[in-house]
Enzyme design. Structure first.
Site, short mmCIF file in Angstrom:
data_model
loop_
_atom_site.label_atom_id
_atom_site.label_comp_id
_atom_site.label_asym_id
_atom_site.label_seq_id
_atom_site.Cartn_x
_atom_site.Cartn_y
_atom_site.Cartn_z
N HIS A 182 8.85 -68.90 -73.42
CA HIS A 182 8.65 -69.25 -74.83
C HIS A 182 9.67 -68.47 -75.66
CE1 HIS A 182 6.64 -69.31 -78.74
NE2 HIS A 182 5.85 -70.27 -78.29
N LEU A 232 0.07 -58.62 -73.50
CA LEU A 232 0.96 -57.95 -74.46
C LEU A 232 1.05 -58.80 -75.72
CD1 LEU A 232 3.09 -55.65 -74.95
CD2 LEU A 232 4.80 -57.28 -74.15
#
Length: 344
Positions: free
Chosen positions: A229, A125
């Site tokens: 992240h 993605l």
């Protein structure tokens, strides 16, 4: 208009441009033309029905329909780990105790695991940073659920998603630095690249074979186990609102969490329904954003519209019908883009 469609051979240049913007850490989108070309071929062969289930993988792109510009990519692996082992760490506990000495220690531990073998996987993605607006990220991520709902028998009972772990702008990963590098003797970026280009034999050869006590890792590495992240935090929130959960499995490279859900319990799959389309001007009003997708396997299309999510007959403009590859009277799949917020 923004539309999701199956990848095509002509998308290679666009995908290379996207791969150059990831900043590393997205293993399945390396800036390697040969690898991306093979990925496109594998996706096309999946749609053509010429691959065994163990090799099948669908790849979709987000396209700006007026210009044909590819601005995003998403993918689904049909069944992971049936050819090459699919590794992650299970975060568990080992207890060391002595009644005689009145000592009891419950120690968090990493166990090498292949528990998700055979699951379907959401992967690859990535949305061009310049296009992270107007619901494009939601469309890119959730369009896969519309495809899975339409062609449910092509996927397995469970679907997983590996979330990108904590890596800084220089490519430094605290988890890798404290654990992986000691066994693999290479930088994170090198291991990530090898894995992304299909050279995975080194994992089985060099992986630690015994449980790892996390107390032996650096404090920085311990702190990022199961964390994402910063740029991935929105993607995690999107999946969690769809029903995905973290069950203590993490990536072997960066320590990022693996989320999972039973396919039939994913909100967008469970609540999507079929409606008939008609051509015309949609009724005015403040309607919520909805996902709409056709039911065509080879010519799958999905887009965002604002409409009544409970309508029985969906009115679309001629331009929208054209982008969706639909005609008046066809059946399409519809679901509200985001779950309704519960009010007290």
């Amino acid at each position: 208009m923004m539309v999701i469609r199956p990848v095509e051979r002509g998308d290679l240049a666009g995908l290379m441009q996207l791969a150059g913007k990831t900043g590393g850490g997205l293993t399945s989108l390396p800036a390697d033309e040969k690898t991306l070309s093979s990925r496109i071929d594998r996706a096309l062969q999946t749609w053509q029905g010429t691959l065994p289930k163990s090799e099948q993988g669908y790849v979709f792109v987000l396209e700006e329909s007026d210009t044909g510009t590819v601005v995003g990519i998403c993918a689904i692996e049909v069944a992971v780990g049936l050819n090459d082992p699919w590794y992650n760490y299970r975060v568990g506990t080992l207890v060391h105790a002595s009644k005689e000495l009145n000592v009891y220690n419950a120690l968090p531990t990493l166990f090498l695991s292949n528990d998700h073998t055979g699951s379907s996987e959401l992967c690859t993605l990535f949305l061009d940073p310049d296009w992270r607006k107007e619901g494009n990220g939601y469309l890119l991520s959730k369009s896969r659920f519309m495809f899975m709902a339409a062609f449910r028998d092509r996927f397995n009972e469970k679907v997983v998603a590996e979330m990108r772990g904590v890596i800084d702008e220089t490519g430094y990963s605290p988890f890798w630095e404290s654990l992986g590098e000691r066994f693999f003797s290479m930088e994170f970026s090198r291991a990530d690249y090898l894995c992304g280009t299909g050279q995975k034999a080194f994992i089985a050869e060099l992986m630690p074979k015994h449980p790892i006590y996390t107390d032996f890792l650096s404090p920085q590495a311990q702190a990022v186990i199961g964390q994402v992240h910063p740029q991935t935090a929105p993607a995690r929130a999107v999946l969690e609102k769809e029903g995905f959960r973290y069950h203590n499995y993490v990536d072997i490279f960066d320590g990022g969490p693996t989320l999972e859900c039973d396919v039939d319990r994913v909100r967008a799959i469970r609540k999507s329904r079929l409606v008939t389309v008609a051509e015309g001007q949609p009724a005015p009003g403040e309607w919520p954003a909805c996902l709409v997708a056709n039911e065509q396997y080879d010519q799958f299309r999905a887009m965002l519209i604002h409409t009544n999510p409970t309508c029985e007959r969906l009115v679309l403009t001629a331009a929208q019908l054209d982008v969706l590859k639909c005609n008046a009277g066809d059946t399409v799949r519809l679901v509200r883009l985001c779950p309704e917020e519960k009010t007290a």
